[in-house]
Design a protein around this motif. Structure first.
Motif, mmCIF file in Angstrom:
data_model
loop_
_atom_site.group_PDB
_atom_site.id
_atom_site.type_symbol
_atom_site.label_atom_id
_atom_site.label_comp_id
_atom_site.label_asym_id
_atom_site.label_seq_id
_atom_site.Cartn_x
_atom_site.Cartn_y
_atom_site.Cartn_z
ATOM 1 N N ASP A 14 -3.449 3.194 10.470
ATOM 2 C CA ASP A 14 -4.773 3.437 9.872
ATOM 3 C C ASP A 14 -4.597 4.034 8.478
ATOM 4 O O ASP A 14 -4.188 5.182 8.337
ATOM 5 N N SER A 48 -9.411 0.378 13.439
ATOM 6 C CA SER A 48 -8.442 0.635 12.377
ATOM 7 C C SER A 48 -8.911 -0.039 11.107
ATOM 8 O O SER A 48 -9.830 -0.868 11.114
ATOM 9 N N SER A 49 -8.232 0.303 9.986
ATOM 10 C CA SER A 49 -8.646 -0.205 8.688
ATOM 11 C C SER A 49 -8.137 -1.599 8.418
ATOM 12 O O SER A 49 -8.524 -2.220 7.456
ATOM 13 N N SER A 50 -7.240 -2.114 9.226
ATOM 14 C CA SER A 50 -6.647 -3.412 8.946
ATOM 15 C C SER A 50 -6.386 -4.143 10.245
ATOM 16 O O SER A 50 -6.009 -3.558 11.246
ATOM 17 N N GLY A 73 -3.012 4.824 1.319
ATOM 18 C CA GLY A 73 -3.915 3.698 1.442
ATOM 19 C C GLY A 73 -4.173 2.965 0.148
ATOM 20 O O GLY A 73 -4.665 1.823 0.175
ATOM 21 N N ASP A 110 -7.104 4.378 6.274
ATOM 22 C CA ASP A 110 -8.349 4.957 5.794
ATOM 23 C C ASP A 110 -8.370 6.476 5.909
ATOM 24 O O ASP A 110 -9.265 7.119 5.362
ATOM 25 N N HIS A 111 -7.427 7.036 6.630
ATOM 26 C CA HIS A 111 -7.391 8.486 6.820
ATOM 27 C C HIS A 111 -6.022 9.035 6.426
ATOM 28 O O HIS A 111 -5.015 8.334 6.508
ATOM 29 N N GLU A 165 -7.585 10.043 12.221
ATOM 30 C CA GLU A 165 -6.667 8.920 11.955
ATOM 31 C C GLU A 165 -6.327 8.255 13.289
ATOM 32 O O GLU A 165 -6.082 8.930 14.284
ATOM 33 N N SER A 200 -8.425 1.837 -4.451
ATOM 34 C CA SER A 200 -8.508 2.868 -3.426
ATOM 35 C C SER A 200 -9.251 2.348 -2.203
ATOM 36 O O SER A 200 -9.851 1.264 -2.230
ATOM 37 N N ASN A 201 -9.246 3.124 -1.140
ATOM 38 C CA ASN A 201 -9.898 2.703 0.098
ATOM 39 C C ASN A 201 -11.390 2.484 -0.075
ATOM 40 O O ASN A 201 -11.993 1.693 0.661
ATOM 41 N N ASP A 202 -12.010 3.184 -1.044
ATOM 42 C CA ASP A 202 -13.447 3.013 -1.262
ATOM 43 C C ASP A 202 -13.765 1.856 -2.198
ATOM 44 O O ASP A 202 -14.921 1.637 -2.572
ATOM 45 N N ARG A 237 0.826 -1.205 0.000
ATOM 46 C CA ARG A 237 0.000 0.000 0.000
ATOM 47 C C ARG A 237 0.863 1.259 0.000
ATOM 48 O O ARG A 237 2.039 1.235 0.362
#
Length: 541
Positions: free
Chosen positions: A465, A496-498, A194, A467-468, A475, A235-237, A176
């Motif tokens: 994180d 967190s995102s992961s 991200g 995602d931010h 974040e 992307s994150n989305d 990433r």
């Protein structure tokens, strides 16, 4: 206060290569001449196990001597003289025996048994392991000298301006974008923190063919200026995007996202993302500290999560700018511990002056300071070396360091980069301790609400994180620091995102024996001990 004692730079003397002596008489020889000519003599040295000549006897004797003048040394002539790969190996052998921290753990192998200078250097280190089973020395490498000076003096590297991080280094691989350099090809193309690499030049990130791995290595980690490659990212989305990026000579931006945040309770918090202890960071750090001082901040958060180290002198300067003279006077920052062949050096001071890094000369300009007795540090396993020295140096003067994130990389070692025959070598030459004598953090500094051991640091364990954006108060690491500032405790739940922490422990993805290797920037995961020279006489500013 800056200590001028024993701050001269160590200099290796170069000696010219011995010339071959001619033989034979003048005017030709007769077949009836019964005189037996002596066999030709050679200046080529010989290897005898356990016998080491001074490294100065082999310095700058090169298989391919450079000619002309060195643009990075005041346009002085290159010191190179005619030699061979064997003389280069013999210099490395003697230099390692003189300076390597664990010189007595190097196996003295015959240099002729190695096909290249690089292959010989690679094994001039210890292969002993720590109690945890990892190798004691994971920080042994070399770089072209021109590349070293290019980055060290100007912060310029070849690439797209992307700093990567592995979330997983085994299939399904996950690579990433950690952050982007300002105004870089990647930033201008619209890549974001991200973004996850899916494919490069039609090769999947999960390839297990040698051809595919070679394509990925070249495109991701080894591009030269002008190279164009196609990237597919998610992307994150969840959106997939395709970019064609052209590599360039990228100016690094070591200090980013400098901002003053205000909490709900009105506490003013300074934040800055600091990516690398390289010389061009000095004015940026001074500017950030001056801003925080003008904003009259109450707390400071320094984001070291991707800072792998660099110049110990700059680390010392930053520690002084945070703590100020009231907290650092009469203390030292770092005491080097070298092998028993080297003299004991004076402790490294808290440096309170600006440094002219083009000459490594201390100036008479005093650094600004915040006079803080506490600082928050955001960390991951990529927080290394000079970043860890900053944490340990402040601990040595009883400044409070609150660590938010993951356990740091664990590298209490460093070196003075040494140049020979167009190559700059890095071999561990010292460990170090703070003013209290502590320096045993080879397994890293661990954030914990209840420290029990010397390498435990009060703080909160939080996953990175993606995602931010960095510097966003939402974040996870920064949000946790802000929560701790308000409540003096860790939040009960941190999202967190992961579920996985980024992996910084290996530079390669391993699958069926095919490594995908990150080409680390010069200062990543290393600490340069080079000491600044004393300031010239003059009025203090």
């Amino acid at each position: 206060m800056f200590n001028n004692n024993k701050l001269a730079l160590a200099i290796f003397l170069a000696v010219s290569g011995a010339s071959l002596s001619g033989c034979g008489g003048g005017g030709g020889s007769s077949s009836n001449n019964n005189t037996t000519n002596p066999p030709p003599t050679s200046s080529e040295p010989t290897w005898t196990a356990g016998v080491f000549e001074p490294s100065s006897e082999f310095k700058d004797q090169c298989a391919v001597p450079r000619t002309g003048n060195d643009p990075y040394n005041n346009n002085q002539p290159y010191p190179d003289t005619a030699g061979s790969e064997f003389t280069e190996k013999m210099w490395l052998r003697s230099w390692s025996d003189e300076t390597y921290l664990w010189y007595d753990e190097i196996e003295d192998n015959n240099p002729d048994n190695f096909s290249s200078v690089a292959a010989y250097f690679d094994q001039l280190k210890t292969f002993e392991t720590t109690d945890s089973g990892s190798f004691k020395d994971n920080f042994h490498f070399s770089r072209p000298t021109e590349e070293y000076f290019k980055e060290a003096q100007s912060g310029v590297v070849s690439g797209y301006g992307i700093n990567w991080v592995f979330i997983s280094n085994v299939p399904p691989r996950e690579l990433r974008v950690a952050y982007l350099e300002d105004d870089s090809p990647a930033a201008n193309a619209g890549l974001q923190r991200g973004d996850t690499i899916l494919m490069v030049d039609d090769v999947s990130i999960d390839t297990n063919t040698q051809q595919g791995v070679d394509i990925l290595n070249e495109a991701l980690f080894g591009p030269t200026a002008g190279d164009a490659h196609n990237f597919v990212v998610r992307s994150n989305d969840g959106t997939e995007k395709s970019f064609t990026l052209v590599a360039g000579n990228i100016a690094q931006t070591p200090v980013q996202n400098v901002d003053t945040l205000t909490t709900e309770n009105g506490t003013k918090v300074g934040y800055m993302q600091f990516n690398s202890f390289i010389s061009i960071a000095q004015p940026e750090l001074i500017s950030a500290v001056n801003k925080f001082k003008a904003d009259n901040i109450d707390e400071l958060v320094i984001d070291f999560r991707y800072n792998g180290g660099g110049l110990l002198a700059l680390s010392s300067q930053l520690a002084y700018m945070v703590a100020g003279p009231a907290n650092t006077d009469d203390f030292y920052y770092y005491q080097t511990i070298q092998n028993d062949k080297q003299p004991q050096e004076a402790p490294y001071p808290f440096i309170d002056r600006e440094i002219d890094y083009s000459t490594f000369q201390t100036t008479n300009s005093r650094l600004p300071d915040l006079n803080l007795s506490k600082v928050y540090v955001l960390s991951t396993a990529g927080t290394c070396s000079a970043s860890e020295a900053f944490i340990n140096g402040l601990k040595g003067i009883d400044a409070e360091v609150i660590l938010i994130g993951d356990t740091t990389c664990g590298k209490p070692y460093g070196f003075t980069p040494t140049h020979n025959c167009a190559t700059t070598y890095y071999t561990i030459q010292f460990s170090g301790a703070n003013d209290k004598g502590f320096g045993e953090y080879a397994d890293g500094f661990k954030p914990t609400p209840s420290p029990q051991f010397d390498a435990d640091i009060k703080g909160c364990e939080v996953t990175d994180d993606f995602d931010h954006k960095l510097g966003d108060s939402e974040e996870s690491l920064l949000a946790t620091a802000l929560y701790h500032i308000e409540n003096n405790t860790c939040p009960i739940v941190v999202e967190s995102s992961s579920a996985k922490q980024p992996s910084f422990t290996s530079q390669a993805i391993q699958e069926t024996g095919l490594p995908l290797t990150i080409k680390q920037p010069l200062y990543k995961n290393n600490m340069d001990l080079t000491r600044p020279l004393p300031a010239k006489e003059g009025n203090n500013e």
